[in-house]
Motif scaffolding. Structure first.
Motif, PDB file in Angstrom:
ATOM      1  N   TYR A 159      -4.067  12.472  19.893  1.00 36.86           N
ATOM      2  CA  TYR A 159      -4.384  11.130  20.382  1.00 36.86           C
ATOM      3  C   TYR A 159      -3.108  10.289  20.504  1.00 36.86           C
ATOM      4  O   TYR A 159      -2.195  10.422  19.699  1.00 36.86           O
ATOM      5  CB  TYR A 159      -5.369  10.443  19.434  1.00 36.86           C
ATOM      6  CG  TYR A 159      -6.561  11.304  19.087  1.00 36.86           C
ATOM      7  CD1 TYR A 159      -7.471  11.681  20.069  1.00 36.86           C
ATOM      8  CD2 TYR A 159      -6.742  11.774  17.786  1.00 36.86           C
ATOM      9  CE1 TYR A 159      -8.542  12.492  19.758  1.00 36.86           C
ATOM     10  CE2 TYR A 159      -7.813  12.580  17.469  1.00 36.86           C
ATOM     11  CZ  TYR A 159      -8.722  12.952  18.461  1.00 36.86           C
ATOM     12  OH  TYR A 159      -9.778  13.759  18.157  1.00 36.86           O
ATOM     13  N   ASP A 160      -3.077   9.439  21.520  1.00 34.41           N
ATOM     14  CA  ASP A 160      -1.924   8.554  21.632  1.00 34.41           C
ATOM     15  C   ASP A 160      -2.161   7.219  20.931  1.00 34.41           C
ATOM     16  O   ASP A 160      -1.215   6.531  20.554  1.00 34.41           O
ATOM     17  CB  ASP A 160      -1.517   8.327  23.083  1.00 34.41           C
ATOM     18  CG  ASP A 160      -2.648   7.773  23.938  1.00 34.41           C
ATOM     19  OD1 ASP A 160      -3.640   7.260  23.382  1.00 34.41           O
ATOM     20  OD2 ASP A 160      -2.545   7.858  25.179  1.00 34.41           O
ATOM     21  N   THR A 161      -3.434   6.847  20.745  1.00 34.42           N
ATOM     22  CA  THR A 161      -3.758   5.600  20.052  1.00 34.42           C
ATOM     23  C   THR A 161      -4.998   5.789  19.190  1.00 34.42           C
ATOM     24  O   THR A 161      -5.983   6.380  19.639  1.00 34.42           O
ATOM     25  CB  THR A 161      -4.028   4.451  21.044  1.00 34.42           C
ATOM     26  OG1 THR A 161      -2.916   4.295  21.914  1.00 34.42           O
ATOM     27  CG2 THR A 161      -4.267   3.137  20.306  1.00 34.42           C
ATOM     28  N   ASP A 193       0.841  -1.199   0.000  1.00 32.26           N
ATOM     29  CA  ASP A 193       0.000   0.000   0.000  1.00 32.26           C
ATOM     30  C   ASP A 193       0.876   1.249   0.000  1.00 32.26           C
ATOM     31  O   ASP A 193       1.697   1.431   0.911  1.00 32.26           O
ATOM     32  CB  ASP A 193      -0.908  -0.008   1.233  1.00 32.26           C
ATOM     33  CG  ASP A 193      -1.880   1.159   1.222  1.00 32.26           C
ATOM     34  OD1 ASP A 193      -2.966   1.011   0.633  1.00 32.26           O
ATOM     35  OD2 ASP A 193      -1.542   2.222   1.790  1.00 32.26           O
ATOM     36  N   PRO A 194       0.742   2.127  -0.993  1.00 31.96           N
ATOM     37  CA  PRO A 194       1.609   3.310  -1.082  1.00 31.96           C
ATOM     38  C   PRO A 194       1.539   4.205   0.154  1.00 31.96           C
ATOM     39  O   PRO A 194       2.567   4.721   0.611  1.00 31.96           O
ATOM     40  CB  PRO A 194       1.085   4.039  -2.328  1.00 31.96           C
ATOM     41  CG  PRO A 194       0.445   2.960  -3.146  1.00 31.96           C
ATOM     42  CD  PRO A 194      -0.156   2.007  -2.165  1.00 31.96           C
ATOM     43  N   LEU A 195       0.332   4.407   0.690  1.00 33.71           N
ATOM     44  CA  LEU A 195       0.203   5.269   1.863  1.00 33.71           C
ATOM     45  C   LEU A 195       0.839   4.638   3.099  1.00 33.71           C
ATOM     46  O   LEU A 195       1.669   5.255   3.778  1.00 33.71           O
ATOM     47  CB  LEU A 195      -1.276   5.557   2.142  1.00 33.71           C
ATOM     48  CG  LEU A 195      -1.568   6.289   3.464  1.00 33.71           C
ATOM     49  CD1 LEU A 195      -0.961   7.676   3.450  1.00 33.71           C
ATOM     50  CD2 LEU A 195      -3.069   6.357   3.731  1.00 33.71           C
ATOM     51  N   LEU A 196       0.467   3.396   3.401  1.00 33.26           N
ATOM     52  CA  LEU A 196       0.965   2.752   4.607  1.00 33.26           C
ATOM     53  C   LEU A 196       2.474   2.514   4.548  1.00 33.26           C
ATOM     54  O   LEU A 196       3.164   2.609   5.566  1.00 33.26           O
ATOM     55  CB  LEU A 196       0.239   1.420   4.835  1.00 33.26           C
ATOM     56  CG  LEU A 196      -1.250   1.521   5.182  1.00 33.26           C
ATOM     57  CD1 LEU A 196      -1.837   0.135   5.389  1.00 33.26           C
ATOM     58  CD2 LEU A 196      -1.468   2.382   6.426  1.00 33.26           C
ATOM     59  N   SER A 197       2.987   2.206   3.378  1.00 31.69           N
ATOM     60  CA  SER A 197       4.428   1.945   3.263  1.00 31.69           C
ATOM     61  C   SER A 197       5.238   3.202   3.566  1.00 31.69           C
ATOM     62  O   SER A 197       6.361   3.111   4.070  1.00 31.69           O
ATOM     63  CB  SER A 197       4.761   1.420   1.865  1.00 31.69           C
ATOM     64  OG  SER A 197       4.419   2.375   0.867  1.00 31.69           O
ATOM     65  N   ARG A 198       4.678   4.389   3.265  1.00 30.14           N
ATOM     66  CA  ARG A 198       5.360   5.638   3.600  1.00 30.14           C
ATOM     67  C   ARG A 198       5.132   6.024   5.065  1.00 30.14           C
ATOM     68  O   ARG A 198       5.984   6.634   5.693  1.00 30.14           O
ATOM     69  CB  ARG A 198       4.881   6.777   2.696  1.00 30.14           C
ATOM     70  CG  ARG A 198       5.245   6.615   1.230  1.00 30.14           C
ATOM     71  CD  ARG A 198       5.050   7.926   0.476  1.00 30.14           C
ATOM     72  NE  ARG A 198       3.669   8.404   0.577  1.00 30.14           N
ATOM     73  CZ  ARG A 198       2.707   8.102  -0.282  1.00 30.14           C
ATOM     74  NH1 ARG A 198       2.968   7.292  -1.313  1.00 30.14           N
ATOM     75  NH2 ARG A 198       1.493   8.572  -0.129  1.00 30.14           N
ATOM     76  N   LEU A 199       3.978   5.671   5.577  1.00 34.11           N
ATOM     77  CA  LEU A 199       3.593   6.097   6.919  1.00 34.11           C
ATOM     78  C   LEU A 199       4.232   5.268   8.026  1.00 34.11           C
ATOM     79  O   LEU A 199       4.726   5.805   9.019  1.00 34.11           O
ATOM     80  CB  LEU A 199       2.059   6.021   7.054  1.00 34.11           C
ATOM     81  CG  LEU A 199       1.489   6.282   8.446  1.00 34.11           C
ATOM     82  CD1 LEU A 199       1.627   7.751   8.804  1.00 34.11           C
ATOM     83  CD2 LEU A 199       0.024   5.846   8.518  1.00 34.11           C
ATOM     84  N   VAL A 200       4.229   3.939   7.874  1.00 31.60           N
ATOM     85  CA  VAL A 200       4.575   3.042   8.970  1.00 31.60           C
ATOM     86  C   VAL A 200       6.082   2.826   9.051  1.00 31.60           C
ATOM     87  O   VAL A 200       6.729   2.466   8.059  1.00 31.60           O
ATOM     88  CB  VAL A 200       3.851   1.692   8.816  1.00 31.60           C
ATOM     89  CG1 VAL A 200       4.259   0.733   9.939  1.00 31.60           C
ATOM     90  CG2 VAL A 200       2.333   1.903   8.827  1.00 31.60           C
ATOM     91  N   GLY A 201       6.635   3.016  10.248  1.00 35.64           N
ATOM     92  CA  GLY A 201       8.056   2.787  10.457  1.00 35.64           C
ATOM     93  C   GLY A 201       8.363   1.402  10.973  1.00 35.64           C
ATOM     94  O   GLY A 201       9.377   0.808  10.619  1.00 35.64           O
ATOM     95  N   MET A 202       7.487   0.872  11.815  1.00 35.52           N
ATOM     96  CA  MET A 202       7.668  -0.474  12.351  1.00 35.52           C
ATOM     97  C   MET A 202       6.329  -0.996  12.863  1.00 35.52           C
ATOM     98  O   MET A 202       5.340  -0.258  12.904  1.00 35.52           O
ATOM     99  CB  MET A 202       8.711  -0.498  13.462  1.00 35.52           C
ATOM    100  CG  MET A 202       8.305   0.236  14.717  1.00 35.52           C
ATOM    101  SD  MET A 202       9.497   0.023  16.084  1.00 35.52           S
ATOM    102  CE  MET A 202       9.250  -1.715  16.462  1.00 35.52           C
ATOM    103  N   ARG A 240       6.121   6.704  11.237  1.00 36.02           N
ATOM    104  CA  ARG A 240       7.472   7.285  11.228  1.00 36.02           C
ATOM    105  C   ARG A 240       7.487   8.644  11.932  1.00 36.02           C
ATOM    106  O   ARG A 240       8.537   9.072  12.423  1.00 36.02           O
ATOM    107  CB  ARG A 240       7.964   7.440   9.789  1.00 36.02           C
ATOM    108  CG  ARG A 240       8.054   6.122   9.022  1.00 36.02           C
ATOM    109  CD  ARG A 240       8.554   6.339   7.603  1.00 36.02           C
ATOM    110  NE  ARG A 240       8.378   5.151   6.784  1.00 36.02           N
ATOM    111  CZ  ARG A 240       9.235   4.132   6.739  1.00 36.02           C
ATOM    112  NH1 ARG A 240      10.334   4.176   7.468  1.00 36.02           N
ATOM    113  NH2 ARG A 240       8.992   3.089   5.974  1.00 36.02           N
ATOM    114  N   ILE A 241       6.354   9.333  11.937  1.00 32.57           N
ATOM    115  CA  ILE A 241       6.260  10.620  12.613  1.00 32.57           C
ATOM    116  C   ILE A 241       5.726  10.401  14.019  1.00 32.57           C
ATOM    117  O   ILE A 241       4.918   9.509  14.268  1.00 32.57           O
ATOM    118  CB  ILE A 241       5.348  11.587  11.842  1.00 32.57           C
ATOM    119  CG1 ILE A 241       3.976  10.955  11.599  1.00 32.57           C
ATOM    120  CG2 ILE A 241       5.972  11.987  10.529  1.00 32.57           C
ATOM    121  CD1 ILE A 241       3.004  11.892  10.927  1.00 32.57           C
ATOM    122  N   ASN A 242       6.198  11.203  14.954  1.00 36.39           N
ATOM    123  CA  ASN A 242       5.752  11.065  16.339  1.00 36.39           C
ATOM    124  C   ASN A 242       4.300  11.512  16.475  1.00 36.39           C
ATOM    125  O   ASN A 242       3.832  12.389  15.756  1.00 36.39           O
ATOM    126  CB  ASN A 242       6.637  11.902  17.262  1.00 36.39           C
ATOM    127  CG  ASN A 242       8.056  11.371  17.324  1.00 36.39           C
ATOM    128  OD1 ASN A 242       8.274  10.168  17.224  1.00 36.39           O
ATOM    129  ND2 ASN A 242       9.013  12.270  17.502  1.00 36.39           N
TER     130      ASN A 242
END
Length: 270
Positions: free
Chosen positions: A227-229, A167-176, A190-192
């Motif tokens: 939000y934290d979660t 997924d183009p969006l999730l692959s850029r968004l998710v760090g781990m 990836r962003i705090n």
């Protein structure tokens, strides 16, 4: 005198025959001995030079002689099993070519995930087989942290990590990914700001759409650190908790509870 000459003649002939037989036997033995080793890496695998050097290094440590040994004395199946015992190799086949060289065909183990579990760090392949993580050896694959057991294995997270990669969006968004259990697989951006609870491995596309909805309709106004979660694990709703747990009455998104499983964002349509 004639007998003496005849004796010397016979002795000379016998000596010549023995020398000739030894030379012939040596030549025949050389024809049937292993001339060398050729390592072939399966097509489509990166870092094939590293795998090739690894195979040669392990063959050098093999307890039986290979190069120079008589081909009939070399048990290729035994050699295959020896090499397959190392986690770096997924499959090995050994055979001899007509010119007397050992052909070793290698399918390297391909890591899919980097796992951090307590104090352990290792890779796994598509079948969950572990690959030792060595200093200086790094493969750019998705990172997953968590605690695993027989009922929840590292490879059980693969449907989520593969979906993220596709997924183009999730692959850029998710760090781990943080795997807290089979029903609580968390995506760490990836962003705090917050983590995303994807729940289990079902309805991944639906959960992705729910996440996009809150990103487009809520976070631009509330901010990434409100939000934290954010949880999209439940069908038909987005669930979230504020970072600041103090009651707030003048917010666009009203929460009745601060517990993650009970707080909802009702204005977000799924």
């Amino acid at each position: 005198m004639v007998k003496k000459i005849l004796g010397w003649t016979i002795l000379t002939l016998l000596t010549g025959y023995v020398v000739f037989a030894a030379i012939w036997a040596h030549g025949e033995a050389a024809k049937n001995s292993c001339k060398g080793i050729d390592v072939q890496i399966s097509e489509g695998y990166a870092a094939d030079s590293i795998s090739r050097k690894g195979v040669i290094a392990e063959i050098k440590r093999y307890p039986e002689r290979i190069v120079g040994a008589q081909i009939p004395t070399i048990d290729t199946k035994k050699l295959e099993n020896y090499l397959k015992s190392f986690p770096q190799f997924e499959d090995i086949t050994c055979s001899f070519s007509t010119d007397g060289r050992l052909k070793v065909r290698v399918t390297p183990m391909v890591p899919e995930l980097r796992i951090f579990e307590d104090t352990l760090s290792y890779y796994i392949n598509k079948d969950g087989k572990r690959i030792v993580s060595k200093a200086g050896y790094f493969v750019d694959v998705p990172v997953v942290s968590g605690r695993f057991n027989d009922k929840f294995r590292p490879q059980d997270v693969l449907p989520v990590t593969r979906f993220i990669a596709s997924d183009p969006l999730l692959s850029r968004l998710v760090g781990m990914v943080r795997a807290e259990g089979p029903d609580n697989i968390l995506l760490v951006p990836r962003i705090n700001g917050h983590v995303i609870n994807f729940g289990d491995t079902a309805r991944l596309a639906e959960k992705r759409d729910a996440l996009v909805a809150i990103y487009r309709r809520v976070l631009p106004y509330k901010g990434w650190e409100e939000y934290d979660t954010i949880s999209v694990k439940f069908r038909g709703q987005v669930v979230a908790t504020r970072r600041n747990k103090a009651p707030r009455h003048n917010t666009v998104v009203e929460f009745e509870e601060t517990d993650m499983e009970e707080s909802t964002l009702p204005e977000v349509e799924i």
